[in-house]
Write an enzyme that holds these catalytic residues in place. Structure first.
Site, PDB file in Angstrom:
ATOM      1  N   VAL A  12     100.410  36.365  67.233  1.00 18.17           N
ATOM      2  CA  VAL A  12     101.300  37.493  67.526  1.00 18.17           C
ATOM      3  C   VAL A  12     102.622  37.010  68.117  1.00 18.17           C
ATOM      4  O   VAL A  12     103.703  37.420  67.680  1.00 18.17           O
ATOM      5  CB  VAL A  12     100.590  38.496  68.469  1.00 18.17           C
ATOM      6  CG1 VAL A  12     101.570  39.526  69.014  1.00 18.17           C
ATOM      7  CG2 VAL A  12      99.466  39.193  67.718  1.00 18.17           C
ATOM      8  N   LYS A  36     101.300  22.350  71.597  1.00 24.25           N
ATOM      9  CA  LYS A  36     101.760  23.331  70.613  1.00 24.25           C
ATOM     10  C   LYS A  36     103.295  23.399  70.619  1.00 24.25           C
ATOM     11  O   LYS A  36     103.939  23.402  69.574  1.00 24.25           O
ATOM     12  CB  LYS A  36     101.160  24.701  70.972  1.00 24.25           C
ATOM     13  CG  LYS A  36     101.366  25.757  69.915  1.00 24.25           C
ATOM     14  CD  LYS A  36     100.750  27.088  70.326  1.00 24.25           C
ATOM     15  CE  LYS A  36      99.410  27.329  69.681  1.00 24.25           C
ATOM     16  NZ  LYS A  36      98.878  28.672  69.888  1.00 24.25           N
ATOM     17  N   ARG A 154      99.124  42.416  60.734  1.00 24.98           N
ATOM     18  CA  ARG A 154      97.855  41.867  60.285  1.00 24.98           C
ATOM     19  C   ARG A 154      98.037  40.384  60.007  1.00 24.98           C
ATOM     20  O   ARG A 154      99.087  39.990  59.494  1.00 24.98           O
ATOM     21  CB  ARG A 154      97.401  42.520  58.968  1.00 24.98           C
ATOM     22  CG  ARG A 154      96.988  43.956  59.094  1.00 24.98           C
ATOM     23  CD  ARG A 154      96.969  44.604  57.724  1.00 24.98           C
ATOM     24  NE  ARG A 154      98.317  44.594  57.158  1.00 24.98           N
ATOM     25  CZ  ARG A 154      98.608  44.990  55.916  1.00 24.98           C
ATOM     26  NH1 ARG A 154      97.652  45.395  55.106  1.00 24.98           N
ATOM     27  NH2 ARG A 154      99.852  44.959  55.465  1.00 24.98           N
ATOM     28  N   LYS A 207      97.275  51.897  70.231  1.00 25.11           N
ATOM     29  CA  LYS A 207      96.834  50.653  69.594  1.00 25.11           C
ATOM     30  C   LYS A 207      95.307  50.632  69.413  1.00 25.11           C
ATOM     31  O   LYS A 207      94.793  50.307  68.347  1.00 25.11           O
ATOM     32  CB  LYS A 207      97.303  49.462  70.432  1.00 25.11           C
ATOM     33  CG  LYS A 207      96.771  48.128  70.016  1.00 25.11           C
ATOM     34  CD  LYS A 207      97.341  47.651  68.699  1.00 25.11           C
ATOM     35  CE  LYS A 207      96.533  46.471  68.190  1.00 25.11           C
ATOM     36  NZ  LYS A 207      97.196  45.593  67.316  1.00 25.11           N
ATOM     37  N   LEU A 253      89.191  50.885  52.496  1.00 29.79           N
ATOM     38  CA  LEU A 253      87.942  51.409  51.938  1.00 29.79           C
ATOM     39  C   LEU A 253      87.262  50.334  51.091  1.00 29.79           C
ATOM     40  O   LEU A 253      86.563  50.654  50.142  1.00 29.79           O
ATOM     41  CB  LEU A 253      88.226  52.644  51.072  1.00 29.79           C
ATOM     42  CG  LEU A 253      88.377  53.987  51.789  1.00 29.79           C
ATOM     43  CD1 LEU A 253      88.551  55.118  50.781  1.00 29.79           C
ATOM     44  CD2 LEU A 253      87.163  54.281  52.684  1.00 29.79           C
ATOM     45  N   GLY A 256      82.300  45.184  52.178  1.00 30.25           N
ATOM     46  CA  GLY A 256      82.201  43.730  52.288  1.00 30.25           C
ATOM     47  C   GLY A 256      81.109  43.325  53.258  1.00 30.25           C
ATOM     48  O   GLY A 256      80.209  44.125  53.577  1.00 30.25           O
ATOM     49  N   CYS A 263      90.812  40.942  66.206  1.00 32.10           N
ATOM     50  CA  CYS A 263      91.115  42.265  66.767  1.00 32.10           C
ATOM     51  C   CYS A 263      89.990  43.294  66.649  1.00 32.10           C
ATOM     52  O   CYS A 263      89.504  43.787  67.665  1.00 32.10           O
ATOM     53  CB  CYS A 263      92.377  42.818  66.125  1.00 32.10           C
ATOM     54  SG  CYS A 263      93.820  41.851  66.589  1.00 32.10           S
ATOM     55  N   LYS A 266      86.700  42.788  68.823  1.00 35.61           N
ATOM     56  CA  LYS A 266      86.873  42.873  70.279  1.00 35.61           C
ATOM     57  C   LYS A 266      87.461  44.223  70.700  1.00 35.61           C
ATOM     58  O   LYS A 266      87.116  44.764  71.742  1.00 35.61           O
ATOM     59  CB  LYS A 266      87.697  41.702  70.806  1.00 35.61           C
ATOM     60  CG  LYS A 266      89.193  41.864  70.720  1.00 35.61           C
ATOM     61  CD  LYS A 266      89.904  40.773  71.479  1.00 35.61           C
ATOM     62  CE  LYS A 266      91.366  40.702  71.128  1.00 35.61           C
ATOM     63  NZ  LYS A 266      92.162  41.919  71.273  1.00 35.61           N
TER      64      LYS A 266
END
Ligand code: UDX
Ligand code: UDX
Length: 437
Positions: A12, A36, A154, A207, A253, A256, A263, A266
């Site tokens: 993010v 990093k 996403r 959210k 829809l 799977g 996300c 959790k």
């Protein structure tokens, strides 16, 4: 132009940093992980995300995007600070706010003038207030406004989602901070992206409500898929016809092996916990969580059935480890539940994923990894597809059959042609569609 600091340079934080610098602001992305930051400063992008590398490089070259592990210095130099550290699931299934609280303290200690402190991480309702209290507790003179600006991107399409959001939600307590945030997103609202201005608490709630609803939709279609199997209906035709009803929409829809990622799992747990703690339980969300967990286990039962329960000592090829295509992220992926159960049952697992193998190895160094789908299925007694990577959609089924010891396949993403599998004599199964006799 605003001077912006982002604390936490993960999926993010890095995408937001790249996107906000693309809007024309000067951004410093910071992280406690010095390695990093070193890698980013040497031009390396630590995560796989389509379009991210060119976004970052372009803005670094323009001098608008910087990386630093000196968080206090970055705070001093900025007028808006975004908090984008992870909020993983804690031991009691509520969100673990340890990182957010630590960052709030650091911000409090380093506020040298009026600033906006804005949270992008997904945090439980009421966290804004908690962050304000922490900042005042370490710095009673602190001069700041708190803002909640949840992020809806996403993974796998994060850059596109950030640059073209359906809406931007900004929860504020003052007009001054709302106006400043509108300036940050100015290139979007002149493009008519809806900017939803709410209170801090409402923004935090939006959210969770959105993520949990999408998770609920997936669990619902998975339950319908399972029922389709029992009654001989085809879930694809059902979902398509449902989705054509504008009130339902065709998105989310797709049945799977159960949703994964950093996300939905959790956030559904966290929202359910918030509901229980507020004496306002959410039984639909609790049910969506249970359905999702059993959906993952159900894939193991299906595979065993396909192998006539003869799995011990057999070789199983797993195609796809990431929780969705176009990402290297394996957090809460269906593969993390399914593979250990296959190993427990005595199978030898040969896995292949185009991008996510290194991340998966950190959790499961004990299975076998192959460099291509062809190598993974070579000599296999069964194959299970867990991620709908394009290269699996285009698999040459003749070749697949010739490489396998036994042509048995469980397509948990419903990406293969049932007609072709039938005509080639595969033993096959999927989620919610016709399976082999
Ligand atoms: C994000 C959001 O922050 C989370 O709330 C949302 O629900 C999912 O997406 P994400 O970007 O995926 O999290 O997290 P991650 O990729 O783990 O990155 C977090 C970064 O913050 C890491 O690079 C970590 O090193 C850094 N971090 C963590 C800090 O810089 N300081 C800390 O105190 C803790
Ligand atoms: C999600 C939200 O979509 C995003 O708005 C939020 O900011 C973060 O959480 P993400 O987890 O990155 O994004 O990916 P998403 O595309 O939503 O997929 C999540 C999981 O649901 C994946 O495991 C995916 O395979 C699964 N999924 C998604 C389905 O099983 N069926 C679907 O129809 C859609």
């Amino acid at each position: 132009m605003r001077q912006i600091t982002i604390v936490g340079t993960g999926y993010v934080g890095l995408v937001s940093g790249g996107g906000i610098s693309e809007f024309g602001h000067e951004v410093t992305c910071t992280d406690m992980d010095q390695d990093k930051i070193k890698r980013l400063n040497s031009g390396e992008i630590p995560i796989y995300e389509p379009g991210l590398e060119s976004l970052v490089k372009r803005n670094v070259a323009k001098g608008r995007l910087h990386f630093s592990s000196d968080v206090p210095q970055a705070i001093h130099n900025s007028n808006i600070i975004f908090i984008a550290v992870g909020t993983p699931q804690g031991s009691n299934r509520e969100a673990d706010l340890g990182a957010v609280e630590a960052v709030a303290k650091t911000i409090g200690k380093n506020l040298n003038s009026y600033k906006i402190v804005c949270t992008k991480s997904t945090v439980p309702i009421g966290t804004g207030k908690r962050i304000e209290d922490i900042i005042y507790s370490v710095n009673p003179e602190a001069d700041f406004d708190y803002v909640s600006n949840p992020e809806f991107l996403r993974e796998g399409s994060a850059v596109k989602d950030f640059m073209h959001p359906d809406r931007v939600v900004i929860g504020t307590r003052t007009t001054k901070s709302l106006n400043a945030m509108r300036e940050v997103y100015r290139p979007l609202y002149i493009n008519e992206t809806p900017i939803i201005s709410t209170s801090v608490e409402t923004a935090e709630m939006i959210k969770y409500a959105a993520n949990a609803y999408l998770a609920l939709k997936i669990s619902y279609i998975n339950e319908i898929a399972n029922l389709c199997e029992a009654v001989g209906a085809d879930v694809h035709e059902v979902a398509r016809a449902m989705g054509l009803d504008g009130r339902i929409s065709p998105k989310f829809l797709h049945p799977g092996p159960g949703f994964g990622g950093s996300c939905f799992p959790k956030d559904t747990h966290a929202l359910a916990a918030i509901g229980r703690n507020s004496d306002s339980p959410l039984p639909t969300i609790e049910a969506a969580i249970k359905t999702n967990e059993s959906q993952k286990r159900r894939m193991v039962t299906k595979l065993k059935r396909l192998m006539k329960n003869d799995i011990k000592g057999k070789s199983v090829a797993v195609l796809g480890l990431a929780f969705k295509p176009q990402t290297d992220d394996v957090r809460e992926a269906a593969s993390r539940v399914i593979i250990p159960k296959l190993v427990e049952s005595g199978a030898t697992v040969c896995a292949y994923d185009p991008i996510a193998m290194d991340n998966f190895k950190n959790h499961h160094p004990d299975i076998q990894y192959r460099d291509s789908w062809q190598d993974a299925v070579n000599g296999a007694d069964a194959c299970i597809i867990l991620t709908e990577w394009n290269e699996f959609r285009g698999i040459d089924l003749n070749k697949l059959k010739s490489l396998m010891n036994k042509p048995a396949i469980l397509d948990t993403k419903n990406i293969l042609s049932i007609e072709k599998l039938e005509s080639l004599g595969f033993t096959f199964d999927n989620v919610g569609r016709k399976k082999s006799e």
